[in-house]
Design a protein around this motif. Structure first.
Motif, PDB file in Angstrom:
ATOM      1  N   LYS A 191       9.982  16.674   1.812  1.00 16.34           N
ATOM      2  CA  LYS A 191      10.079  15.814   2.992  1.00 16.34           C
ATOM      3  C   LYS A 191       9.087  14.646   2.964  1.00 16.34           C
ATOM      4  O   LYS A 191       9.459  13.507   3.277  1.00 16.34           O
ATOM      5  N   LEU A 192       7.844  14.894   2.602  1.00 17.56           N
ATOM      6  CA  LEU A 192       6.842  13.832   2.579  1.00 17.56           C
ATOM      7  C   LEU A 192       7.274  12.699   1.657  1.00 17.56           C
ATOM      8  O   LEU A 192       7.303  11.527   2.056  1.00 17.56           O
ATOM      9  N   MET A 193       7.647  13.022   0.451  1.00 17.68           N
ATOM     10  CA  MET A 193       8.010  11.996  -0.529  1.00 17.68           C
ATOM     11  C   MET A 193       9.352  11.337  -0.190  1.00 17.68           C
ATOM     12  O   MET A 193       9.513  10.134  -0.383  1.00 17.68           O
ATOM     13  N   ARG A 194      10.296  12.105   0.331  1.00 17.74           N
ATOM     14  CA  ARG A 194      11.584  11.514   0.745  1.00 17.74           C
ATOM     15  C   ARG A 194      11.377  10.483   1.842  1.00 17.74           C
ATOM     16  O   ARG A 194      11.925   9.382   1.794  1.00 17.74           O
ATOM     17  N   ASN A 195      10.563  10.832   2.841  1.00 14.13           N
ATOM     18  CA  ASN A 195      10.314   9.908   3.953  1.00 14.13           C
ATOM     19  C   ASN A 195       9.521   8.690   3.505  1.00 14.13           C
ATOM     20  O   ASN A 195       9.794   7.571   3.944  1.00 14.13           O
ATOM     21  N   LEU A 196       8.555   8.887   2.634  1.00  6.95           N
ATOM     22  CA  LEU A 196       7.777   7.763   2.123  1.00  6.95           C
ATOM     23  C   LEU A 196       8.678   6.824   1.322  1.00  6.95           C
ATOM     24  O   LEU A 196       8.616   5.601   1.472  1.00  6.95           O
ATOM     25  N   HIS A 197       9.560   7.391   0.520  1.00 10.66           N
ATOM     26  CA  HIS A 197      10.505   6.589  -0.257  1.00 10.66           C
ATOM     27  C   HIS A 197      11.460   5.819   0.671  1.00 10.66           C
ATOM     28  O   HIS A 197      11.704   4.628   0.477  1.00 10.66           O
ATOM     29  N   LYS A 212      11.562  -4.897   0.096  1.00 15.55           N
ATOM     30  CA  LYS A 212      10.718  -5.620  -0.852  1.00 15.55           C
ATOM     31  C   LYS A 212      10.555  -4.793  -2.122  1.00 15.55           C
ATOM     32  O   LYS A 212      10.668  -3.577  -2.101  1.00 15.55           O
ATOM     33  N   THR A 213      10.257  -5.481  -3.198  1.00 15.43           N
ATOM     34  CA  THR A 213       9.996  -4.770  -4.447  1.00 15.43           C
ATOM     35  C   THR A 213       8.543  -4.316  -4.459  1.00 15.43           C
ATOM     36  O   THR A 213       7.694  -4.890  -3.782  1.00 15.43           O
ATOM     37  N   CYS A 214       8.291  -3.333  -5.252  1.00 17.13           N
ATOM     38  CA  CYS A 214       6.960  -2.741  -5.304  1.00 17.13           C
ATOM     39  C   CYS A 214       6.263  -3.129  -6.598  1.00 17.13           C
ATOM     40  O   CYS A 214       6.803  -2.929  -7.678  1.00 17.13           O
ATOM     41  N   LYS A 234      -9.345  12.625  -0.454  1.00 12.37           N
ATOM     42  CA  LYS A 234      -9.735  11.339   0.137  1.00 12.37           C
ATOM     43  C   LYS A 234      -8.545  10.379   0.141  1.00 12.37           C
ATOM     44  O   LYS A 234      -8.326   9.646   1.113  1.00 12.37           O
ATOM     45  N   PHE A 235      -7.756  10.386  -0.932  1.00 14.43           N
ATOM     46  CA  PHE A 235      -6.570   9.545  -1.024  1.00 14.43           C
ATOM     47  C   PHE A 235      -5.624   9.842   0.134  1.00 14.43           C
ATOM     48  O   PHE A 235      -5.111   8.942   0.786  1.00 14.43           O
ATOM     49  N   LEU A 236      -5.398  11.124   0.412  1.00 15.62           N
ATOM     50  CA  LEU A 236      -4.492  11.514   1.496  1.00 15.62           C
ATOM     51  C   LEU A 236      -5.054  11.147   2.864  1.00 15.62           C
ATOM     52  O   LEU A 236      -4.311  10.785   3.772  1.00 15.62           O
ATOM     53  N   GLU A 237      -6.376  11.218   3.022  1.00  9.17           N
ATOM     54  CA  GLU A 237      -6.996  10.813   4.290  1.00  9.17           C
ATOM     55  C   GLU A 237      -6.799   9.317   4.527  1.00  9.17           C
ATOM     56  O   GLU A 237      -6.495   8.889   5.646  1.00  9.17           O
ATOM     57  N   ILE A 238      -6.954   8.520   3.480  1.00 16.04           N
ATOM     58  CA  ILE A 238      -6.751   7.071   3.593  1.00 16.04           C
ATOM     59  C   ILE A 238      -5.288   6.782   3.921  1.00 16.04           C
ATOM     60  O   ILE A 238      -4.990   5.947   4.782  1.00 16.04           O
ATOM     61  N   LEU A 239      -4.385   7.469   3.254  1.00 13.07           N
ATOM     62  CA  LEU A 239      -2.956   7.297   3.526  1.00 13.07           C
ATOM     63  C   LEU A 239      -2.646   7.646   4.975  1.00 13.07           C
ATOM     64  O   LEU A 239      -1.919   6.925   5.662  1.00 13.07           O
ATOM     65  N   LYS A 240      -3.229   8.727   5.451  1.00 10.35           N
ATOM     66  CA  LYS A 240      -2.999   9.148   6.841  1.00 10.35           C
ATOM     67  C   LYS A 240      -3.500   8.090   7.828  1.00 10.35           C
ATOM     68  O   LYS A 240      -2.832   7.779   8.809  1.00 10.35           O
ATOM     69  N   LYS A 241      -4.658   7.495   7.554  1.00  9.59           N
ATOM     70  CA  LYS A 241      -5.190   6.447   8.435  1.00  9.59           C
ATOM     71  C   LYS A 241      -4.270   5.236   8.461  1.00  9.59           C
ATOM     72  O   LYS A 241      -4.040   4.644   9.514  1.00  9.59           O
ATOM     73  N   PHE A 254       0.833  -1.207   0.000  1.00 14.54           N
ATOM     74  CA  PHE A 254       0.000   0.000   0.000  1.00 14.54           C
ATOM     75  C   PHE A 254       0.867   1.256   0.000  1.00 14.54           C
ATOM     76  O   PHE A 254       0.650   2.168  -0.802  1.00 14.54           O
ATOM     77  N   PHE A 255       1.858   1.322   0.887  1.00 13.02           N
ATOM     78  CA  PHE A 255       2.700   2.506   0.983  1.00 13.02           C
ATOM     79  C   PHE A 255       3.511   2.713  -0.293  1.00 13.02           C
ATOM     80  O   PHE A 255       3.705   3.841  -0.741  1.00 13.02           O
ATOM     81  N   CYS A 256       3.968   1.627  -0.868  1.00  9.93           N
ATOM     82  CA  CYS A 256       4.749   1.706  -2.094  1.00  9.93           C
ATOM     83  C   CYS A 256       3.890   2.233  -3.252  1.00  9.93           C
ATOM     84  O   CYS A 256       4.311   3.104  -4.008  1.00  9.93           O
ATOM     85  N   GLN A 257       2.680   1.717  -3.377  1.00  6.45           N
ATOM     86  CA  GLN A 257       1.788   2.175  -4.434  1.00  6.45           C
ATOM     87  C   GLN A 257       1.321   3.609  -4.188  1.00  6.45           C
ATOM     88  O   GLN A 257       1.146   4.373  -5.132  1.00  6.45           O
ATOM     89  N   ALA A 258       1.156   3.979  -2.939  1.00  6.43           N
ATOM     90  CA  ALA A 258       0.792   5.361  -2.616  1.00  6.43           C
ATOM     91  C   ALA A 258       1.894   6.306  -3.073  1.00  6.43           C
ATOM     92  O   ALA A 258       1.622   7.384  -3.625  1.00  6.43           O
TER      93      ALA A 258
END
Length: 132
Positions: A82-88, A96-98, A113-120, A57-61
């Motif tokens: 910062k958000l994308m660097r930390n997610l990466h 694992k591969t994505c 809505k996508f960001l709310e789901i990611l936050k949850k 999920f995090f990789c696809q996000a």
């Protein structure tokens, strides 16, 4: 032998602590996403499967948010922010591969809505790591 066990435990604890810190920073960045950035724009992303909130999920996000940064003027989702660097980094640490988002996952949802789901999912994963 004791030294090796102690060292192994320290590495394990520091790895969990680093993941925890990354999730905390991702959560903070998601909270800091300017609301004006999300208003008035018709940006839609593919809905991801969120049953488990695991690595895939995090990789696809991350992949989906990279697309947002390519398609719009949304500076907030650039890979050097910062958000994308930390997610990466979080995704890279899993080792694992994505898999790409499946083409049949064509259900589109608004960016907000996508960001709310990611936050949850970040919050859920963060709390699971703290329990262990």
């Amino acid at each position: 032998m004791k030294t090796i066990l102690l060292l192994a435990f320290a590495v394990f604890v520091s790895g969990a602590h680093l993941k925890n810190n990354l999730l905390g920073e991702i959560f903070d960045e998601l909270n800091a996403t300017p609301k004006t950035l999300l208003e008035g724009k018709d940006i839609y992303l593919r809905e991801l499967k969120t049953e488990s909130c695991e690595h895939e999920f995090f990789c696809q996000a991350e992949q989906e948010l990279k697309e947002v940064s390519r398609q719009t003027e949304f500076d907030h989702f650039r890979t050097d922010k910062k958000l994308m660097r930390n997610l990466h980094t979080y995704n890279k640490r899993s080792g694992k591969t994505c898999k790409p988002v499946e083409a049949e996952a064509e259900v589109k949802i608004p960016l907000r809505k996508f960001l709310e789901i990611l936050k949850k999912c970040v919050k859920k994963t963060y709390s699971q790591i703290n329990k262990n």
